[in-house]
Design a protein around this motif. Structure first.
Motif, PDB file in Angstrom:
ATOM      1  N   GLN A  41       0.833  -1.198   0.000  1.00 20.08           N
ATOM      2  CA  GLN A  41       0.000   0.000   0.000  1.00 20.08           C
ATOM      3  C   GLN A  41       0.872   1.253   0.000  1.00 20.08           C
ATOM      4  N   LEU A  42       1.933   1.257   0.791  1.00 21.69           N
ATOM      5  CA  LEU A  42       2.813   2.426   0.847  1.00 21.69           C
ATOM      6  C   LEU A  42       3.570   2.623  -0.467  1.00 21.69           C
ATOM      7  N   ASP A  43       3.867   1.529  -1.181  1.00 17.96           N
ATOM      8  CA  ASP A  43       4.531   1.637  -2.473  1.00 17.96           C
ATOM      9  C   ASP A  43       3.655   2.352  -3.502  1.00 17.96           C
ATOM     10  N   ARG A  44       2.359   2.328  -3.300  1.00 17.49           N
ATOM     11  CA  ARG A  44       1.434   2.984  -4.221  1.00 17.49           C
ATOM     12  C   ARG A  44       0.936   4.321  -3.690  1.00 17.49           C
ATOM     13  N   THR A  45       1.598   4.868  -2.668  1.00 17.92           N
ATOM     14  CA  THR A  45       1.169   6.106  -2.038  1.00 17.92           C
ATOM     15  C   THR A  45       1.941   7.294  -2.605  1.00 17.92           C
ATOM     16  N   TYR A  46       1.214   8.350  -2.907  1.00 21.61           N
ATOM     17  CA  TYR A  46       1.809   9.591  -3.408  1.00 21.61           C
ATOM     18  C   TYR A  46       1.326  10.746  -2.541  1.00 21.61           C
ATOM     19  N   PHE A  47       2.195  11.750  -2.395  1.00 18.03           N
ATOM     20  CA  PHE A  47       1.813  12.997  -1.752  1.00 18.03           C
ATOM     21  C   PHE A  47       1.459  13.977  -2.859  1.00 18.03           C
TER      22      PHE A  47
ATOM     23  N   THR B 170       4.179  13.385  -5.620  1.00 17.80           N
ATOM     24  CA  THR B 170       5.510  12.962  -5.206  1.00 17.80           C
ATOM     25  C   THR B 170       5.386  11.579  -4.600  1.00 17.80           C
ATOM     26  N   LYS B 171       6.141  10.628  -5.110  1.00 14.20           N
ATOM     27  CA  LYS B 171       6.102   9.265  -4.600  1.00 14.20           C
ATOM     28  C   LYS B 171       6.711   9.213  -3.213  1.00 14.20           C
ATOM     29  N   LEU B 172       6.123   8.416  -2.366  1.00 15.74           N
ATOM     30  CA  LEU B 172       6.640   8.192  -1.013  1.00 15.74           C
ATOM     31  C   LEU B 172       7.972   7.468  -1.126  1.00 15.74           C
ATOM     32  N   ARG B 173       8.985   7.942  -0.416  1.00 15.74           N
ATOM     33  CA  ARG B 173      10.310   7.325  -0.473  1.00 15.74           C
ATOM     34  C   ARG B 173      10.695   6.768   0.889  1.00 15.74           C
ATOM     35  N   LYS B 174      11.557   5.741   0.859  1.00 15.83           N
ATOM     36  CA  LYS B 174      12.072   5.168   2.098  1.00 15.83           C
ATOM     37  C   LYS B 174      13.052   6.138   2.735  1.00 15.83           C
ATOM     38  N   LYS B 175      13.125   6.123   4.048  1.00 18.78           N
ATOM     39  CA  LYS B 175      14.119   6.916   4.751  1.00 18.78           C
ATOM     40  C   LYS B 175      15.482   6.298   4.514  1.00 18.78           C
ATOM     41  N   GLU B 176      16.488   7.135   4.463  1.00 22.94           N
ATOM     42  CA  GLU B 176      17.845   6.618   4.294  1.00 22.94           C
ATOM     43  C   GLU B 176      18.265   5.848   5.542  1.00 22.94           C
ATOM     44  N   GLY B 177      19.006   4.778   5.321  1.00 26.11           N
ATOM     45  CA  GLY B 177      19.471   3.976   6.438  1.00 26.11           C
ATOM     46  C   GLY B 177      18.491   2.893   6.848  1.00 26.11           C
ATOM     47  N   ARG B 178      17.427   2.720   6.114  1.00 27.47           N
ATOM     48  CA  ARG B 178      16.436   1.686   6.449  1.00 27.47           C
ATOM     49  C   ARG B 178      16.256   0.757   5.309  1.00 27.47           C
TER      50      ARG B 178
END
Length: 69
Positions: free
Chosen positions: A47-53, A61-69
């Motif tokens: 679900q988060l992979d298909r989430t946009y702001f 803007t596509k939701l991105r993973k935090k760095e270091g995770r």
């Protein structure tokens, strides 16, 4: 996850409250719990992979993973 497996998790939880589980039941419970957690986590990640702001201008803007995770 199948409803049958969720029902079994609940059955083992009720049994654990009323008395001790056998070693086989504890192992089964742990495996079923892990499968359930993996299922929920996978669903959430999908679900988060298909989430946009969307900003005020309508830019997505596509939701991105935090760095270091």
């Amino acid at each position: 996850m199948e409803q049958k497996k969720i029902d079994r998790i609940n059955e083992l939880a009720r049994k654990a409250k009323s008395g001790p589980l056998t070693d086989a039941e504890v192992k089964e419970r742990d495996l079923l719990r892990r499968e359930y957690i993996d299922s929920v986590t996978g669903s959430l990640k999908g679900q988060l992979d298909r989430t946009y702001f969307v900003d005020g201008k309508g830019n997505k803007t596509k939701l991105r993973k935090k760095e270091g995770r």
